[in-house]
Design a protein around this motif. Structure first.
Motif, PDB file in Angstrom:
ATOM      1  N   GLY A  31       0.832  -1.208   0.000  1.00 25.98           N
ATOM      2  CA  GLY A  31       0.000   0.000   0.000  1.00 25.98           C
ATOM      3  C   GLY A  31       0.866   1.257   0.000  1.00 25.98           C
ATOM      4  O   GLY A  31       0.596   2.214  -0.738  1.00 25.98           O
ATOM      5  N   CYS A  32       1.917   1.267   0.820  1.00 24.75           N
ATOM      6  CA  CYS A  32       2.830   2.427   0.850  1.00 24.75           C
ATOM      7  C   CYS A  32       3.506   2.573  -0.517  1.00 24.75           C
ATOM      8  O   CYS A  32       3.621   3.676  -1.051  1.00 24.75           O
ATOM      9  CB  CYS A  32       3.915   2.262   1.913  1.00 24.75           C
ATOM     10  N   GLY A  33       3.956   1.450  -1.070  1.00 24.42           N
ATOM     11  CA  GLY A  33       4.676   1.484  -2.353  1.00 24.42           C
ATOM     12  C   GLY A  33       3.833   2.075  -3.456  1.00 24.42           C
ATOM     13  O   GLY A  33       4.281   2.932  -4.225  1.00 24.42           O
ATOM     14  N   SER A  34       2.561   1.646  -3.524  1.00 23.37           N
ATOM     15  CA  SER A  34       1.729   2.147  -4.629  1.00 23.37           C
ATOM     16  C   SER A  34       1.458   3.634  -4.442  1.00 23.37           C
ATOM     17  O   SER A  34       1.411   4.388  -5.408  1.00 23.37           O
ATOM     18  CB  SER A  34       0.442   1.338  -4.751  1.00 23.37           C
ATOM     19  N   THR A  35       1.308   4.086  -3.194  1.00 24.03           N
ATOM     20  CA  THR A  35       1.098   5.523  -2.953  1.00 24.03           C
ATOM     21  C   THR A  35       2.330   6.318  -3.361  1.00 24.03           C
ATOM     22  O   THR A  35       2.228   7.352  -4.045  1.00 24.03           O
ATOM     23  CB  THR A  35       0.832   5.770  -1.444  1.00 24.03           C
TER      24      THR A  35
END
Ligand code: SF4
Ligand code: SF4
Length: 462
Positions: free
Chosen positions: A280-284
């Motif tokens: 989730g952090c990576g895609s953001t």
């Protein structure tokens, strides 16, 4: 598939445009939808309820109605967007390349500014956003929660049925509490590690908010693996939240502030690459270019930062797993997180890395493209739907005969584990990087033994 639009929406009297002038969902993206319906079978809410307005096509149509004055921003309008998991499964399925991710984020930002939620809903959302993106606050809570788990109070409250009397959202919060270990709470990560040989690159590690407090082992494994593969590792202690939870909930100003702060932190650290072990952090972070596009000071810097971001499995696959991999005898069900497979397009790397380890048997799960229901804080805000999806996923894991559950996102692991517990079939769970860490012989003997034990103990039951 034919276009299906419910009659009650078509007959709704004209109202004013539901959006304000600040970045409404863009008509040029809305109009790229050709209503073919290829996205429908990939959408978890459509799979569950078979309702057009809870499908990607229906939601896009509703966005259009909001823009054209055919739908007001009322409870019904908002409910269809609240029920979207933001899993992005509809995007790779779409032949027209509809930018659904950007559309739903813009719609949610509009809802956040222009729709007043009921008091208790607002209160719960404030609790979530005042807590989860703040590791220091989570850390303060961690010890009382540890006491709650270890003192027997949790067991007692469950036993006498008091937990069952809580409102659904609080019950979900309680059931998703990870098992807290004092060892992980008190463990301190190094701020940097220099490899013995000349480093290949300087890598900054993103710690995550919930992850750094409750899943310290995953961050420790990430640092060890990167250093073993020849990277100079930097762990800036002042780093905060990536802004992902806020961005997905439409809290645009909070998300932008978090992004700006994080960009400054990693700029100061002077890293070539930022490694992220939470999907989730990576895609953001890979979408910072879009989030900060209107900020004259940060637009260019966001582009540079986004280009440096790598999911840890993506980075390890690029670096190559060197050295002898030690065998791990384990039958694994790998759950592909939506924000890795759909949002970042990373599908092949984690299974490839796992199957390179001798002894690992990787089982492909049925419905692997369908979300587990975790979806950031969706499992707290929409616990009923999230629970149904977790139970469905748990069923597939149980049918697979796996001895352990592995994923690249701690939120997914916790959520599926709650489904497995409800079904009376708890399984050990690991992040992909923890398995790689063990296979490279970097973790302690206790952890390695636990991994092999997970394999043997289930095998002996079969
Ligand atoms: S993001 Fe997921 S839940 Fe939302 S419309 Fe797309 S497939 Fe459905
Ligand atoms: S979003 Fe894409 S796949 Fe879904 S109906 Fe529209 S064009 Fe078809």
């Amino acid at each position: 598939m034919s276009q299906t639009v419910p009659v009650d929406w078509l007959t709704k009297p004209d109202t004013a445009c539901a959006y304000d002038a600040h970045n409404p969902p863009a008509m040029e993206w809305i109009d790229t939808c050709v209503h073919c319906g290829f996205c429908l079978p990939t959408c978890p809410t459509y799979v569950l309820w078979n309702q057009e307005m809870d499908s990607p096509r229906g939601r896009i149509y509703l966005m259009k109605m909001g823009a054209e004055g055919g739908a007001a921003m009322d409870e019904k309008f908002v409910s269809h967007f609240d029920r979207c998991l933001g899993c992005m499964a509809c995007m790779p399925a779409c032949p027209s390349g509809v930018e659904y991710g950007k559309l739903i984020e813009a719609t949610r930002a509009q809802i956040s500014r222009n729709y007043r939620r009921p008091f208790l809903d607002r209160l719960f959302r404030e609790l979530i956003f005042k807590l989860f993106p703040h590791p220091a606050r989570l850390r303060v809570l961690a010890f009382p929660l540890w006491l709650y788990q270890r003192s027997g109070l949790r067991w007692l409250l469950r036993r006498i049925g008091l937990i069952g009397l809580l409102p659904a959202r609080l019950r979900a919060l309680e059931s998703l509490l990870p098992e807290i270990h004092l060892r992980t709470l008190s463990a301190r990560l190094p701020q940097g590690v220099t490899p013995a040989r000349k480093p290949i690159m300087r890598v900054g590690v993103m710690l995550g908010c919930v992850q750094r407090v409750f899943f310290g082992d995953v961050n420790a494994a990430t640092i060890r693996v990167l250093a073993a593969l020849g990277c100079e590792v930097v762990v800036p202690p002042e780093q905060g939240c990536c802004g992902g939870l806020a961005a997905h909930a439409g809290r645009e100003p909070e998300a932008m502030d978090a992004a700006r702060r994080l960009i400054e932190v990693f700029e100061r650290a002077g890293v070539d690459v930022v490694a992220i072990n939470s999907a989730g952090c990576g895609s953001t972070m890979k979408e910072y270019t879009h989030l900060l596009r209107d900020d004259p000071e940060f637009a260019e810097r966001a582009k540079v930062m986004a280009a440096k971001c790598r999911d840890i499995s993506e980075l390890v696959a690029e670096l190559g797993l060197e050295g002898a991999l030690q065998p791990i005898r384990l039958k694994i069900a790998y759950h592909d997180p939506c924000h890795l497979q759909h949002a970042q397009g990373i599908r092949t790397q984690p299974p490839r890395l796992l199957t390179a380890i001798p002894g690992i048997e990787l089982i492909e799960l049925a419905e692997s493209a369908i979300c587990c229901g975790s979806a950031g804080v969706f499992n707290l805000l929409e616990p009923k739907t999230a629970g149904e999806l977790a139970d469905r996923k748990a069923e597939h894991v149980m049918r697979s005969g796996a001895q352990a559950l592995v994923s690249a996102n701690p939120g997914c692991l916790l959520h599926i584990a709650s489904g497995l517990k409800r079904a009376g079939h708890p399984l050990p769970m690991y992040h992909v990087i923890e398995i790689i860490d063990a296979a490279l012989g970097l973790c302690d003997a206790e952890r390695r033994a636990a991994l092999n034990l997970a394999g043997t103990s289930r095998a002996s039951q079969d």
